[in-house]
Design a protein around this motif. Structure first.
Motif, short mmCIF file in Angstrom:
data_model
loop_
_atom_site.label_atom_id
_atom_site.label_comp_id
_atom_site.label_asym_id
_atom_site.label_seq_id
_atom_site.Cartn_x
_atom_site.Cartn_y
_atom_site.Cartn_z
N GLU A 19 15.97 68.35 69.41
CA GLU A 19 16.39 67.68 68.18
C GLU A 19 17.15 68.67 67.31
N PRO A 20 18.23 68.21 66.69
CA PRO A 20 19.01 69.10 65.83
C PRO A 20 18.16 69.66 64.69
N LEU A 21 18.37 70.95 64.41
CA LEU A 21 17.72 71.59 63.26
C LEU A 21 18.49 71.27 61.98
N MET A 22 19.82 71.16 62.11
CA MET A 22 20.66 70.79 60.98
C MET A 22 22.05 70.40 61.47
N LYS A 23 22.68 69.57 60.66
CA LYS A 23 24.08 69.21 60.84
C LYS A 23 24.75 69.61 59.53
N ALA A 24 25.71 70.51 59.61
CA ALA A 24 26.26 71.05 58.36
C ALA A 24 27.74 71.34 58.47
N GLN A 25 28.30 71.64 57.32
CA GLN A 25 29.70 72.04 57.22
C GLN A 25 29.73 73.30 56.38
N CYS A 26 30.49 74.31 56.85
CA CYS A 26 30.59 75.58 56.14
C CYS A 26 32.04 75.83 55.75
N HIS A 27 32.23 76.22 54.49
CA HIS A 27 33.57 76.51 53.97
C HIS A 27 33.81 78.00 53.80
N CYS A 28 32.93 78.88 54.31
CA CYS A 28 33.11 80.32 54.09
C CYS A 28 34.43 80.80 54.68
N ARG A 29 34.92 81.89 54.14
CA ARG A 29 36.21 82.41 54.57
C ARG A 29 36.20 82.79 56.05
N GLU A 30 35.08 83.32 56.54
CA GLU A 30 34.99 83.67 57.97
C GLU A 30 35.17 82.45 58.85
N CYS A 31 34.51 81.35 58.52
CA CYS A 31 34.67 80.12 59.31
C CYS A 31 36.11 79.63 59.27
N ASP A 41 32.47 72.46 61.07
CA ASP A 41 31.39 71.49 61.28
C ASP A 41 30.55 71.96 62.45
N PHE A 42 29.23 71.93 62.28
CA PHE A 42 28.36 72.41 63.36
C PHE A 42 27.02 71.69 63.38
N ILE A 43 26.40 71.76 64.56
CA ILE A 43 25.04 71.26 64.75
C ILE A 43 24.22 72.42 65.31
N ALA A 44 23.10 72.72 64.66
CA ALA A 44 22.20 73.77 65.13
C ALA A 44 21.05 73.14 65.91
N PHE A 45 20.78 73.71 67.08
CA PHE A 45 19.67 73.28 67.94
C PHE A 45 18.77 74.47 68.24
N PRO A 46 17.51 74.22 68.60
CA PRO A 46 16.67 75.32 69.07
C PRO A 46 17.28 75.95 70.31
N ASP A 47 17.33 77.27 70.33
CA ASP A 47 17.91 78.01 71.43
C ASP A 47 17.18 77.77 72.75
N ALA A 48 15.91 77.46 72.68
CA ALA A 48 15.10 77.27 73.89
C ALA A 48 15.63 76.15 74.78
N GLY A 49 16.29 75.15 74.20
CA GLY A 49 16.80 74.04 74.98
C GLY A 49 18.24 74.19 75.42
N PHE A 50 18.84 75.36 75.15
CA PHE A 50 20.26 75.57 75.42
C PHE A 50 20.48 76.39 76.69
N ARG A 51 21.55 76.01 77.43
CA ARG A 51 21.95 76.85 78.57
C ARG A 51 23.41 76.59 78.91
N PHE A 52 24.06 77.62 79.43
CA PHE A 52 25.41 77.46 79.96
C PHE A 52 25.28 76.91 81.37
N THR A 53 26.09 75.93 81.71
CA THR A 53 26.04 75.32 83.04
C THR A 53 27.23 75.73 83.90
N LYS A 95 29.65 74.33 67.78
CA LYS A 95 30.83 73.84 67.09
C LYS A 95 31.07 72.38 67.49
N VAL A 96 31.21 71.50 66.54
CA VAL A 96 31.36 70.07 66.81
C VAL A 96 32.56 69.81 67.73
N VAL A 104 28.34 62.43 67.87
CA VAL A 104 26.91 62.66 67.65
C VAL A 104 26.67 63.41 66.34
N PHE A 105 27.71 64.08 65.84
CA PHE A 105 27.60 64.80 64.57
C PHE A 105 27.39 63.83 63.42
#
Length: 135
Positions: A19-31, A41-53, A95-96, A104-105
């Motif tokens: 389940e997403p931890l947050m759905k957010a938008q960041c305006h910082c200069r780095e982004c 625009d991004f969605i944060a998820f728990p790292d435990a459920g993530f993998r590169f396929t 990244k969305v 889904v965002f």
């Protein structure tokens, strides 16, 4: 929820379950640098459920910057895939634009770093907004 995504050229693919931890938008200069001038625009998820396929991304963290995040992107086509942040340890920030189904965002639950927003950025009304990172 299961979400899949990858880069523009197809060299790197990922999936995440949870389940997403947050759905957010960041305006910082780095982004803005990494999006070509727009908010991120991004969605944060728990790292435990993530993998590169398929494949593996290249990672970059700016030296000499306190609390620098690590940005992961395709070394072939340059697509920004995700960020890992010390401020959100245990999470992967996707990244969305790299999602197979960006719908889904939906919309952000919060908007951050509005002090860095450019005059051409749109900050929607009715969404919790912070001048700087909440905390």
């Amino acid at each position: 929820m299961k979400v899949t995504g990858g880069c523009y050229c197809g060299a790197v693919r990922y999936e995440v379950e949870g389940e997403p931890l947050m759905k957010a938008q960041c305006h910082c200069r780095e982004c803005q640098y990494f999006t070509g001038g727009q908010p991120n625009d991004f969605i944060a998820f728990p790292d435990a459920g993530f993998r590169f396929t398929k494949g593996a991304p290249k990672a970059y963290a700016r030296a000499g910057l306190d609390g620098a995040v690590t940005r992961e992107f395709c070394a072939e086509c340059g697509t920004q895939l995700l960020t890992r942040s010390p401020a959100l340890s245990g999470a992967v920030i996707l990244k969305v634009g790299s999602l197979d189904d960006p719908s889904v965002f939906g919309q952000p639950q919060m908007i951050m770093q509005t002090d860095d927003a450019q005059s051409f950025h749109h900050v929607p009304d009715g969404i919790l907004a912070f001048a700087r990172f909440p905390g």
